[in-house]
Design a protein around this motif. Structure first.
Motif, PDB file in Angstrom:
ATOM      1  N   LEU A 175       0.821  -1.199   0.000  1.00 20.57           N
ATOM      2  CA  LEU A 175       0.000   0.000   0.000  1.00 20.57           C
ATOM      3  C   LEU A 175       0.864   1.263   0.000  1.00 20.57           C
ATOM      4  CD1 LEU A 175      -1.439  -2.337   2.008  1.00 20.57           C
ATOM      5  CD2 LEU A 175      -3.287  -0.677   1.839  1.00 20.57           C
ATOM      6  N   ARG A 176       0.168   2.438  -0.042  1.00 20.24           N
ATOM      7  CA  ARG A 176       0.903   3.692  -0.152  1.00 20.24           C
ATOM      8  C   ARG A 176       0.646   4.635   1.019  1.00 20.24           C
ATOM      9  NH1 ARG A 176      -3.446   4.228  -3.773  1.00 20.24           N
ATOM     10  NH2 ARG A 176      -4.382   6.318  -3.891  1.00 20.24           N
ATOM     11  N   ASN A 177       0.360   4.080   2.203  1.00 19.64           N
ATOM     12  CA  ASN A 177       0.337   4.841   3.442  1.00 19.64           C
ATOM     13  C   ASN A 177      -0.711   5.950   3.448  1.00 19.64           C
ATOM     14  OD1 ASN A 177       1.354   5.288   6.091  1.00 19.64           O
ATOM     15  ND2 ASN A 177       2.615   6.978   5.350  1.00 19.64           N
ATOM     16  N   LEU A 178      -1.899   5.675   2.917  1.00 13.91           N
ATOM     17  CA  LEU A 178      -2.984   6.649   2.944  1.00 13.91           C
ATOM     18  C   LEU A 178      -3.754   6.542   4.251  1.00 13.91           C
ATOM     19  CD1 LEU A 178      -4.448   6.390  -0.672  1.00 13.91           C
ATOM     20  CD2 LEU A 178      -2.878   8.112   0.238  1.00 13.91           C
ATOM     21  N   ALA A 179      -4.255   7.655   4.748  1.00 13.84           N
ATOM     22  CA  ALA A 179      -4.986   7.678   6.011  1.00 13.84           C
ATOM     23  C   ALA A 179      -6.130   6.674   5.995  1.00 13.84           C
ATOM     24  CB  ALA A 179      -5.521   9.080   6.281  1.00 13.84           C
ATOM     25  N   GLY A 180      -6.213   5.867   7.049  1.00 10.29           N
ATOM     26  CA  GLY A 180      -7.286   4.897   7.182  1.00 10.29           C
ATOM     27  C   GLY A 180      -7.094   3.594   6.436  1.00 10.29           C
ATOM     28  N   SER A 181      -5.936   3.383   5.846  1.00  8.56           N
ATOM     29  CA  SER A 181      -5.750   2.205   4.995  1.00  8.56           C
ATOM     30  C   SER A 181      -5.300   0.979   5.781  1.00  8.56           C
ATOM     31  CB  SER A 181      -4.736   2.515   3.884  1.00  8.56           C
ATOM     32  OG  SER A 181      -3.476   2.855   4.423  1.00  8.56           O
ATOM     33  N   ASP A 182      -5.753  -0.203   5.309  1.00  6.22           N
ATOM     34  CA  ASP A 182      -5.358  -1.500   5.854  1.00  6.22           C
ATOM     35  C   ASP A 182      -5.057  -2.444   4.703  1.00  6.22           C
ATOM     36  OD1 ASP A 182      -5.979  -1.215   8.850  1.00  6.22           O
ATOM     37  OD2 ASP A 182      -7.849  -0.566   7.929  1.00  6.22           O
ATOM     38  N   GLY A 183      -4.174  -3.400   4.948  1.00 10.11           N
ATOM     39  CA  GLY A 183      -3.879  -4.384   3.906  1.00 10.11           C
ATOM     40  C   GLY A 183      -5.092  -5.226   3.569  1.00 10.11           C
ATOM     41  N   LEU A 184      -5.690  -5.852   4.596  1.00  4.40           N
ATOM     42  CA  LEU A 184      -6.938  -6.597   4.469  1.00  4.40           C
ATOM     43  C   LEU A 184      -7.952  -5.966   5.410  1.00  4.40           C
ATOM     44  CD1 LEU A 184      -5.548 -10.260   4.680  1.00  4.40           C
ATOM     45  CD2 LEU A 184      -6.055  -8.978   2.599  1.00  4.40           C
ATOM     46  N   TRP A 185      -9.206  -5.883   4.972  1.00  3.72           N
ATOM     47  CA  TRP A 185     -10.247  -5.310   5.816  1.00  3.72           C
ATOM     48  C   TRP A 185     -11.514  -6.142   5.674  1.00  3.72           C
ATOM     49  CZ3 TRP A 185     -13.204  -0.076   4.961  1.00  3.72           C
ATOM     50  CH2 TRP A 185     -13.930   0.236   6.125  1.00  3.72           C
ATOM     51  N   PHE A 186     -11.839  -6.887   6.738  1.00  2.93           N
ATOM     52  CA  PHE A 186     -13.097  -7.634   6.799  1.00  2.93           C
ATOM     53  C   PHE A 186     -14.041  -6.811   7.664  1.00  2.93           C
ATOM     54  CE2 PHE A 186     -11.272 -12.222   6.149  1.00  2.93           C
ATOM     55  CZ  PHE A 186     -10.726 -11.819   4.947  1.00  2.93           C
ATOM     56  N   ASN A 187     -15.112  -6.292   7.078  1.00  2.00           N
ATOM     57  CA  ASN A 187     -15.910  -5.260   7.718  1.00  2.00           C
ATOM     58  C   ASN A 187     -17.396  -5.596   7.736  1.00  2.00           C
ATOM     59  OD1 ASN A 187     -16.371  -2.514   8.760  1.00  2.00           O
ATOM     60  ND2 ASN A 187     -17.228  -2.083   6.734  1.00  2.00           N
ATOM     61  N   ASP A 188     -18.082  -5.180   8.798  1.00  2.00           N
ATOM     62  CA  ASP A 188     -19.538  -5.107   8.828  1.00  2.00           C
ATOM     63  C   ASP A 188     -20.215  -6.448   8.509  1.00  2.00           C
ATOM     64  OD1 ASP A 188     -22.103  -4.184   9.014  1.00  2.00           O
ATOM     65  OD2 ASP A 188     -21.965  -2.745   7.374  1.00  2.00           O
ATOM     66  N   THR A 189     -20.063  -7.395   9.434  1.00  2.00           N
ATOM     67  CA  THR A 189     -20.705  -8.711   9.326  1.00  2.00           C
ATOM     68  C   THR A 189     -20.179  -9.514   8.150  1.00  2.00           C
ATOM     69  OG1 THR A 189     -22.679  -7.490  10.059  1.00  2.00           O
ATOM     70  CG2 THR A 189     -22.915  -9.857   9.746  1.00  2.00           C
ATOM     71  N   SER A 190     -18.871  -9.452   7.959  1.00  2.02           N
ATOM     72  CA  SER A 190     -18.214 -10.344   6.997  1.00  2.02           C
ATOM     73  C   SER A 190     -17.777 -11.588   7.767  1.00  2.02           C
ATOM     74  CB  SER A 190     -17.020  -9.636   6.351  1.00  2.02           C
ATOM     75  OG  SER A 190     -17.438  -8.549   5.567  1.00  2.02           O
ATOM     76  N   ASP A 191     -18.625 -12.600   7.766  1.00  6.28           N
ATOM     77  CA  ASP A 191     -18.463 -13.758   8.640  1.00  6.28           C
ATOM     78  C   ASP A 191     -17.942 -14.983   7.901  1.00  6.28           C
ATOM     79  OD1 ASP A 191     -19.567 -12.117  10.577  1.00  6.28           O
ATOM     80  OD2 ASP A 191     -21.575 -12.985  10.409  1.00  6.28           O
ATOM     81  N   TYR A 192     -17.204 -15.822   8.636  1.00  2.00           N
ATOM     82  CA  TYR A 192     -16.787 -17.150   8.185  1.00  2.00           C
ATOM     83  C   TYR A 192     -15.949 -17.094   6.908  1.00  2.00           C
ATOM     84  CZ  TYR A 192     -20.545 -17.964  11.464  1.00  2.00           C
ATOM     85  OH  TYR A 192     -21.350 -17.907  12.573  1.00  2.00           O
TER      86      TYR A 192
END
Length: 258
Positions: A175-192
């Motif tokens: 990544l390029r170090n932008l505010a709020g960035s993550d390599g992987l993001w499992f969000n908002d009821t992303s289950d199993y």
């Protein structure tokens, strides 16, 4: 624009278009078409543009492979309501700030593998791979360079469809170090879902963030030079508790300067 059930296109160069290639059944909107193969295309969209470089809508059992998107004002490959397709060995050089490399919306049982998304000299404006309300997809062995987030899974808020039971593995993410960035993001009821063997660096925050999601299995990932940490699990008042997740044999190496 292709309202056909079987179609093959190879070796075309398309420049300065609103929508470079869109596969959809215009004769019967919402009815699926099958057997589309897009191979060895080179496409560039206008800036600004209303469309995507390559697009499937209600397309099943089809393929996009060995295509090159030089620039997409929106998404490089955009997929909605489409299942059992393969997106293999494509190169998406850059998008505008509005665009993802590959975006799946409400699409299941697809394969995204061997793609190069972004490059050392250009950027992916939004996320490398973005799964919205999409389920049972395979996202593996992709190289993702200079996006905002690497791979993101999240709920489709328009219909409350969750991103569940996806496999995300062996992706290389820088990544390029932008505010709020993550390599992987499992969000908002992303289950199993499963995150296995990925490596991610250059995030502003974490190698991986997991918010209000349950029953995920995170194993063998390598996160380095991300300033906040390796894996961050969090529960929010607006969603379910982040419980029953398994975090095993992951590696966090070093810290970056912000």
């Amino acid at each position: 624009l292709f309202p056909y059930t079987t179609l093959f296109r190879s070796g075309l160069t398309i420049t300065n278009s609103q929508w470079s290639v869109q596969a959809v059944n215009w004769q019967s909107p919402g009815s699926a078409i099958t057997g589309i193969v897009l191979r060895n295309l080179v496409v560039t969209t206008l800036s600004p543009s209303t469309g995507h470089a390559l697009s499937f809508s209600y397309v099943n059992n089809s393929v996009i492979e060995l295509c090159t998107v030089m620039f997409a004002y929106n998404n490089g490959i955009s997929v909605s309501n489409s299942s059992q397709n393969s997106f293999i060995n494509n190169t998406i050089m850059s998008t505008s700030a509005n665009g993802d490399g590959i975006a799946l919306v409400d699409s299941d049982h697809n394969v995204i593998t061997g793609n190069t998304i972004g490059s050392a000299g250009s950027i992916i404006g939004f996320d490398g791979v973005f799964l919205i309300g999409s389920q049972y997809n395979y996202v593996g062995f992709n190289t993702i360079l200079n996006p905002h987030n690497g791979v993101t899974l999240t709920r489709d808020t328009s219909n409350n469809r969750f991103a569940i039971r996806n496999w995300v593995g062996n992706n290389h993410i820088s990544l390029r170090n932008l505010a709020g960035s993550d390599g992987l993001w499992f969000n908002d009821t992303s289950d199993y879902n499963m995150a296995f063997g990925n490596d991610a660096t250059g995030a502003y925050e974490n190698g991986m963030a997991l918010f209000t999601s349950r029953g995920n299995y995170l194993q063998g990932n390598v996160f380095f030079a991300n300033p906040q940490g390796g894996i961050f699990l969090n529960s929010l008042s607006t969603g379910p508790t982040a419980d029953r997740n398994v975090v095993q044999q992951n590696y966090q190496i070093g810290r970056a300067h912000v």
